[in-house]
Scaffold this motif. Structure first.
Motif, PDB file in Angstrom:
ATOM      1  N   ALA A  23       0.821  -1.216   0.000  1.00 18.64           N
ATOM      2  CA  ALA A  23       0.000   0.000   0.000  1.00 18.64           C
ATOM      3  C   ALA A  23       0.854   1.266   0.000  1.00 18.64           C
ATOM      4  CB  ALA A  23      -0.925  -0.004   1.211  1.00 18.64           C
ATOM      5  N   LYS A  24       0.329   2.292  -0.629  1.00 11.75           N
ATOM      6  CA  LYS A  24       0.916   3.639  -0.638  1.00 11.75           C
ATOM      7  C   LYS A  24       2.295   3.677  -1.278  1.00 11.75           C
ATOM      8  CE  LYS A  24      -1.772   4.900   3.380  1.00 11.75           C
ATOM      9  NZ  LYS A  24      -1.771   5.267   4.789  1.00 11.75           N
ATOM     10  N   ILE A  25       2.459   2.943  -2.381  1.00 11.19           N
ATOM     11  CA  ILE A  25       3.716   2.984  -3.134  1.00 11.19           C
ATOM     12  C   ILE A  25       3.521   3.903  -4.331  1.00 11.19           C
ATOM     13  CG2 ILE A  25       5.353   1.658  -4.523  1.00 11.19           C
ATOM     14  CD1 ILE A  25       4.747  -0.737  -2.731  1.00 11.19           C
ATOM     15  N   ALA A  26       4.352   4.931  -4.421  1.00  3.70           N
ATOM     16  CA  ALA A  26       4.298   5.839  -5.562  1.00  3.70           C
ATOM     17  C   ALA A  26       4.844   5.120  -6.787  1.00  3.70           C
ATOM     18  CB  ALA A  26       5.116   7.094  -5.267  1.00  3.70           C
ATOM     19  N   LEU A  27       4.236   5.403  -7.935  1.00  9.03           N
ATOM     20  CA  LEU A  27       4.726   4.809  -9.180  1.00  9.03           C
ATOM     21  C   LEU A  27       4.488   5.765 -10.327  1.00  9.03           C
ATOM     22  CD1 LEU A  27       2.067   3.460 -10.923  1.00  9.03           C
ATOM     23  CD2 LEU A  27       2.087   2.115  -8.849  1.00  9.03           C
ATOM     24  N   SER A  28       5.209   5.540 -11.396  1.00  7.13           N
ATOM     25  CA  SER A  28       5.045   6.371 -12.589  1.00  7.13           C
ATOM     26  C   SER A  28       5.070   5.483 -13.824  1.00  7.13           C
ATOM     27  CB  SER A  28       6.150   7.432 -12.667  1.00  7.13           C
ATOM     28  OG  SER A  28       7.435   6.844 -12.592  1.00  7.13           O
ATOM     29  N   LEU A  29       4.326   5.932 -14.841  1.00 12.12           N
ATOM     30  CA  LEU A  29       4.246   5.230 -16.120  1.00 12.12           C
ATOM     31  C   LEU A  29       4.912   6.088 -17.180  1.00 12.12           C
ATOM     32  CD1 LEU A  29       3.108   2.856 -17.830  1.00 12.12           C
ATOM     33  CD2 LEU A  29       1.027   4.238 -18.116  1.00 12.12           C
ATOM     34  N   HIS A  30       5.756   5.456 -17.990  1.00 10.76           N
ATOM     35  CA  HIS A  30       6.525   6.161 -19.023  1.00 10.76           C
ATOM     36  C   HIS A  30       6.356   5.427 -20.350  1.00 10.76           C
ATOM     37  CE1 HIS A  30       8.956   8.067 -15.733  1.00 10.76           C
ATOM     38  NE2 HIS A  30       8.516   6.982 -15.125  1.00 10.76           N
ATOM     39  N   ARG A  31       6.463   6.181 -21.459  1.00  8.61           N
ATOM     40  CA  ARG A  31       6.453   5.580 -22.790  1.00  8.61           C
ATOM     41  C   ARG A  31       7.721   6.036 -23.507  1.00  8.61           C
ATOM     42  NH1 ARG A  31       1.170   6.103 -24.664  1.00  8.61           N
ATOM     43  NH2 ARG A  31       1.508   8.324 -24.875  1.00  8.61           N
ATOM     44  N   LEU A  32       8.332   5.113 -24.244  1.00  6.92           N
ATOM     45  CA  LEU A  32       9.562   5.433 -24.972  1.00  6.92           C
ATOM     46  C   LEU A  32       9.230   6.226 -26.229  1.00  6.92           C
ATOM     47  CD1 LEU A  32      12.649   5.041 -25.124  1.00  6.92           C
ATOM     48  CD2 LEU A  32      12.196   3.017 -26.532  1.00  6.92           C
ATOM     49  N   ASP A  33       9.859   7.379 -26.357  1.00  9.00           N
ATOM     50  CA  ASP A  33       9.762   8.173 -27.581  1.00  9.00           C
ATOM     51  C   ASP A  33      10.813   7.604 -28.529  1.00  9.00           C
ATOM     52  OD1 ASP A  33      10.398  10.102 -29.609  1.00  9.00           O
ATOM     53  OD2 ASP A  33       9.497  11.671 -28.379  1.00  9.00           O
ATOM     54  N   THR A  34      10.381   6.883 -29.555  1.00  3.50           N
ATOM     55  CA  THR A  34      11.314   6.187 -30.443  1.00  3.50           C
ATOM     56  C   THR A  34      12.077   7.133 -31.366  1.00  3.50           C
ATOM     57  OG1 THR A  34       9.511   5.717 -31.982  1.00  3.50           O
ATOM     58  CG2 THR A  34      10.056   4.015 -30.374  1.00  3.50           C
ATOM     59  N   ASN A  35      11.622   8.374 -31.524  1.00  5.30           N
ATOM     60  CA  ASN A  35      12.371   9.347 -32.332  1.00  5.30           C
ATOM     61  C   ASN A  35      13.572   9.882 -31.557  1.00  5.30           C
ATOM     62  OD1 ASN A  35      10.662   9.203 -34.597  1.00  5.30           O
ATOM     63  ND2 ASN A  35       9.232  10.601 -33.616  1.00  5.30           N
ATOM     64  N   LEU A  36      13.347  10.203 -30.283  1.00  6.23           N
ATOM     65  CA  LEU A  36      14.411  10.769 -29.458  1.00  6.23           C
ATOM     66  C   LEU A  36      15.116   9.732 -28.593  1.00  6.23           C
ATOM     67  CD1 LEU A  36      12.543  13.981 -28.252  1.00  6.23           C
ATOM     68  CD2 LEU A  36      14.220  13.787 -30.111  1.00  6.23           C
ATOM     69  N   MET A  37      14.513   8.527 -28.494  1.00 17.43           N
ATOM     70  CA  MET A  37      15.022   7.447 -27.648  1.00 17.43           C
ATOM     71  C   MET A  37      15.157   7.896 -26.190  1.00 17.43           C
ATOM     72  SD  MET A  37      14.893   4.993 -29.673  1.00 17.43           S
ATOM     73  CE  MET A  37      15.505   3.691 -28.653  1.00 17.43           C
ATOM     74  N   ILE A  38      14.094   8.578 -25.719  1.00 17.11           N
ATOM     75  CA  ILE A  38      14.024   8.966 -24.310  1.00 17.11           C
ATOM     76  C   ILE A  38      12.653   8.563 -23.770  1.00 17.11           C
ATOM     77  CG2 ILE A  38      15.649  10.889 -24.498  1.00 17.11           C
ATOM     78  CD1 ILE A  38      13.202  12.764 -24.506  1.00 17.11           C
ATOM     79  N   TRP A  39      12.589   8.379 -22.458  1.00 16.83           N
ATOM     80  CA  TRP A  39      11.335   8.028 -21.800  1.00 16.83           C
ATOM     81  C   TRP A  39      10.565   9.297 -21.473  1.00 16.83           C
ATOM     82  CZ3 TRP A  39       9.795   3.173 -21.851  1.00 16.83           C
ATOM     83  CH2 TRP A  39      10.744   2.153 -21.915  1.00 16.83           C
ATOM     84  N   THR A  40       9.275   9.283 -21.761  1.00 18.11           N
ATOM     85  CA  THR A  40       8.386  10.392 -21.439  1.00 18.11           C
ATOM     86  C   THR A  40       7.395   9.924 -20.380  1.00 18.11           C
ATOM     87  OG1 THR A  40       8.562  11.231 -23.701  1.00 18.11           O
ATOM     88  CG2 THR A  40       6.697  12.015 -22.381  1.00 18.11           C
ATOM     89  N   MET A  41       7.338  10.643 -19.257  1.00 12.33           N
ATOM     90  CA  MET A  41       6.380  10.280 -18.219  1.00 12.33           C
ATOM     91  C   MET A  41       4.976  10.627 -18.712  1.00 12.33           C
ATOM     92  SD  MET A  41       5.964  11.420 -14.231  1.00 12.33           S
ATOM     93  CE  MET A  41       7.693  11.216 -13.895  1.00 12.33           C
TER      94      MET A  41
END
Length: 119
Positions: A23-41
């Motif tokens: 319980a009460k664990i912070a989390l985040s979801l990210h998707r890979l931007d394949t053009n820049l090869m960086i993760w976007t939250m």
């Protein structure tokens, strides 16, 4: 009254060392931007008392691609006064058919973790 639309992606966390929900664990979801090869939250959440975080992303925003769930497990174990090894857990996965439902449970202890695709 109609309920909120269900998210195509959910997660639940289980503290396997104590046999209780994470319980009460912070989390985040990210998707890979394949053009820049960086993760976007693309979203953040916190697990509820049952260890679940059901509303991570809307069906409209859920598109094919590579995603990452980051769980802030270190803060959780510190709150419990336990020594830990993993300050966070990141799970990377690929979505090919966003019309399907995905559940990504995290089973964890202070010194190990495991995940799998559920439904």
């Amino acid at each position: 009254m109609a309920g909120a639309p269900s998210s195509p992606l959910t997660t639940c966390v289980v503290n396997t060392s104590d046999g209780v929900p994470g319980a009460k664990i912070a989390l985040s979801l990210h998707r890979l931007d394949t053009n820049l090869m960086i993760w976007t939250m693309i979203g953040v959440g916190t697990t509820n008392e049952d260890g679940c975080c059901p509303g991570l992303i809307s069906q409209e925003a859920f598109v094919p691609g590579m995603y990452k769930l980051r769980f802030e497990t270190g803060l959780y174990w510190e709150r419990l006064g336990k020594t830990l090894f993993y300050p966070y857990v990141e799970t990377v996965f690929t979505i090919q058919n966003p019309a399907q439902k995905f559940n990504l449970p995290l089973l964890m202890s202070p010194f190990s973790y495991s995940t799998h695709r559920g439904n």
